[in-house]
Design a protein around this motif. Structure first.
Motif, PDB file in Angstrom:
ATOM      1  N   LYS A  81       0.827  -1.207   0.000  1.00 28.36           N
ATOM      2  CA  LYS A  81       0.000   0.000   0.000  1.00 28.36           C
ATOM      3  C   LYS A  81       0.862   1.259   0.000  1.00 28.36           C
ATOM      4  N   PHE A  82       1.922   1.252   0.807  1.00 23.06           N
ATOM      5  CA  PHE A  82       2.793   2.424   0.870  1.00 23.06           C
ATOM      6  C   PHE A  82       3.460   2.684  -0.477  1.00 23.06           C
ATOM      7  N   ALA A  83       3.865   1.631  -1.145  1.00 21.53           N
ATOM      8  CA  ALA A  83       4.462   1.800  -2.472  1.00 21.53           C
ATOM      9  C   ALA A  83       3.437   2.379  -3.443  1.00 21.53           C
ATOM     10  N   ARG A  84       2.220   1.848  -3.399  1.00 23.38           N
ATOM     11  CA  ARG A  84       1.181   2.317  -4.321  1.00 23.38           C
ATOM     12  C   ARG A  84       0.840   3.786  -4.079  1.00 23.38           C
ATOM     13  N   GLU A  85       0.739   4.172  -2.813  1.00 23.80           N
ATOM     14  CA  GLU A  85       0.281   5.520  -2.497  1.00 23.80           C
ATOM     15  C   GLU A  85       1.391   6.560  -2.510  1.00 23.80           C
ATOM     16  N   HIS A  86       2.645   6.142  -2.310  1.00 22.15           N
ATOM     17  CA  HIS A  86       3.709   7.126  -2.143  1.00 22.15           C
ATOM     18  C   HIS A  86       4.926   6.876  -3.047  1.00 22.15           C
ATOM     19  N   MET A  87       5.661   5.792  -2.770  1.00 22.34           N
ATOM     20  CA  MET A  87       6.955   5.668  -3.428  1.00 22.34           C
ATOM     21  C   MET A  87       6.864   5.343  -4.914  1.00 22.34           C
ATOM     22  N   ALA A  88       5.952   4.470  -5.321  1.00 24.51           N
ATOM     23  CA  ALA A  88       5.832   4.183  -6.753  1.00 24.51           C
ATOM     24  C   ALA A  88       5.411   5.428  -7.518  1.00 24.51           C
ATOM     25  N   ARG A  89       4.539   6.203  -6.925  1.00 27.85           N
ATOM     26  CA  ARG A  89       4.140   7.471  -7.564  1.00 27.85           C
ATOM     27  C   ARG A  89       5.317   8.441  -7.624  1.00 27.85           C
ATOM     28  N   ALA A  90       6.129   8.470  -6.565  1.00 23.75           N
ATOM     29  CA  ALA A  90       7.299   9.345  -6.569  1.00 23.75           C
ATOM     30  C   ALA A  90       8.279   8.929  -7.663  1.00 23.75           C
ATOM     31  N   ILE A  91       8.479   7.624  -7.823  1.00 20.75           N
ATOM     32  CA  ILE A  91       9.352   7.138  -8.891  1.00 20.75           C
ATOM     33  C   ILE A  91       8.785   7.534 -10.248  1.00 20.75           C
ATOM     34  N   HIS A  92       7.486   7.364 -10.414  1.00 16.88           N
ATOM     35  CA  HIS A  92       6.827   7.695 -11.682  1.00 16.88           C
ATOM     36  C   HIS A  92       6.971   9.177 -12.029  1.00 16.88           C
TER      37      HIS A  92
ATOM     38  N   ILE B 251      12.360  -1.774  -2.330  1.00 15.91           N
ATOM     39  CA  ILE B 251      11.847  -2.894  -1.544  1.00 15.91           C
ATOM     40  C   ILE B 251      10.989  -2.371  -0.400  1.00 15.91           C
ATOM     41  N   PRO B 252       9.644  -2.516  -0.503  1.00 17.56           N
ATOM     42  CA  PRO B 252       8.739  -2.109   0.562  1.00 17.56           C
ATOM     43  C   PRO B 252       8.130  -3.279   1.327  1.00 17.56           C
ATOM     44  N   LEU B 253       8.845  -4.394   1.373  1.00 11.46           N
ATOM     45  CA  LEU B 253       8.327  -5.613   1.996  1.00 11.46           C
ATOM     46  C   LEU B 253       8.281  -5.470   3.521  1.00 11.46           C
ATOM     47  N   PRO B 254       7.607  -6.376   4.216  1.00 12.53           N
ATOM     48  CA  PRO B 254       7.641  -6.354   5.684  1.00 12.53           C
ATOM     49  C   PRO B 254       9.075  -6.388   6.220  1.00 12.53           C
TER      50      PRO B 254
ATOM     51  N   GLN C  31       9.332  15.006  -0.370  1.00 12.63           N
ATOM     52  CA  GLN C  31      10.498  14.286   0.115  1.00 12.63           C
ATOM     53  C   GLN C  31      10.691  12.926  -0.556  1.00 12.63           C
ATOM     54  N   TYR C  32       9.631  12.246  -0.929  1.00 13.83           N
ATOM     55  CA  TYR C  32       9.789  10.951  -1.594  1.00 13.83           C
ATOM     56  C   TYR C  32      10.350  11.129  -3.007  1.00 13.83           C
TER      57      TYR C  32
END
Length: 329
Positions: free
Chosen positions: A13-24, A72-75, A285-286
């Motif tokens: 969820k964090f990747a979808r909402e924040h980091m993947a969007r920041a990369i994009h 890597i946003p895994l547990p 920041q991301y």
């Protein structure tokens, strides 16, 4: 390498909402691939990145020759394993915090990073935010004189979600690994100080800490100061960091989830002088983190957070856990 092709391990969820969007959105970066077996989760990423390549398992993504860097946003308990695998696969790696659960694991990461010549680091985004950069500059300039005391508070309440990985010991849960890394690491980074003595009180539920109060003596380039930190997963949301010096204090609002918890601000209060407030409403920041990562691997530009920095925070966490004074119930 003009554009860094990024792969993401897992549809968190964090990747979808924040980091993947920041990369994009980041300059010099491309959200290239995602590893997930869940088509519904994949579609949520493709909603903002339609050309995203989907791999059905993590190993397949690491074997993709067109992937340059991996996020890597895994547990928490999987961070070291997959950081090592990514480095062995020839990828640069950005791994969510905490990158490991003990110091020895970070030593292993440092050794493989050095032997491969690849870049690996912890996704410690706050050092890319101008709020923290400004605070560190003010402290280094002596704007409030020598720091005598610092305190940090970071809390939220997730008791209603017992299945959350932060509430589960087998996934490396607890307030200390989740948000203690911010409360401890941020003050270390801003002052250059390290703990020389620590005492802590910790409450636990089902094998994870839900509240931790830490008192430490910190030693830095400008001398020794006291430090107090509180983290909790059972209190109403709160975020604040304060540095008190000989000639005033610096207070940071929304120091960890800037823009989500509230507006990032730096307040400087000095006796006999007007209160000074600086605001950073539009900082990303991301995205800044992704762009800095790209500049580092392309050009060798300085990067503000290393595995050694993460190791220092983990060493402090180890001191916190080893110095616990039981609560009187």
């Amino acid at each position: 390498m003009n554009t860094v092709n990024w792969g993401v391990l897992g549809a968190a969820k964090f990747a979808r909402e924040h980091m993947a969007r920041a990369i994009h959105e980041a300059e010099g970066a491309r959200l290239f691939a995602l590893a997930t077996r869940d088509d519904t989760k994949a579609d949520a990423f493709r909603a903002f990145s339609p050309d995203l390549k989907i791999h059905r398992d993590y190993d397949a993504l690491l074997a993709d020759p067109d992937v340059d860097a991996v996020y890597i946003p895994l547990p928490n308990h999987l961070h070291v394993e997959w950081t090592l695998k990514a480095l062995e696969a020839g990828k640069h790696v950005l791994t969510e915090k905490p990158i490991a659960m003990e110091v020895a694991e970070i030593d292993t990461l440092i050794a493989l990073r050095d032997s491969t010549g690849l870049f690996a680091t912890e996704a410690y985004m706050i050092v890319h935010h101008p709020q923290w950069r400004r605070a560190r500059d003010l402290l280094e300039e002596g704007a409030i004189g020598r720091v005598l005391h610092a305190d940090a508070a970071f809390s939220y309440d997730n008791r209603a979600d017992p299945g959350n990985i932060r509430n589960r010991p087998e996934t490396g849960g607890g307030s200390i690994p989740d948000i203690g890394v911010y409360a401890y690491g941020s003050v270390r980074w801003a002052t250059g100080a390290e703990p020389v003595a620590v005492r802590s009180r910790i409450r636990r539920e089902n094998g994870v800490d839900t509240f931790a109060q830490v008192l430490a003596d910190m030693e830095g380039p400008a001398g020794r100061f006291t430090y107090s930190a509180m983290t909790s997963m059972r209190l109403p949301a709160r975020q604040e960091v304060v540095f008190q010096g000989e000639r005033g204090l610096i207070r940071l609002t929304a120091p960890f989830n800037a823009g989500l918890f509230g507006e990032a601000q730096v307040h400087m209060l000095r006796p006999g002088k007007p209160d000074h407030v600086e605001r950073f409403p539009g900082a990303r920041q991301y995205r800044n983190q992704v762009e800095a990562f790209g500049r580092h691997i392309r050009e060798g530009a300085p990067y503000p957070w290393s595995l050694e920095d993460a190791r220092g925070t983990q060493a402090m966490i180890d001191m916190v856990l080893a110095s616990e004074i039981p609560f009187l119930e």
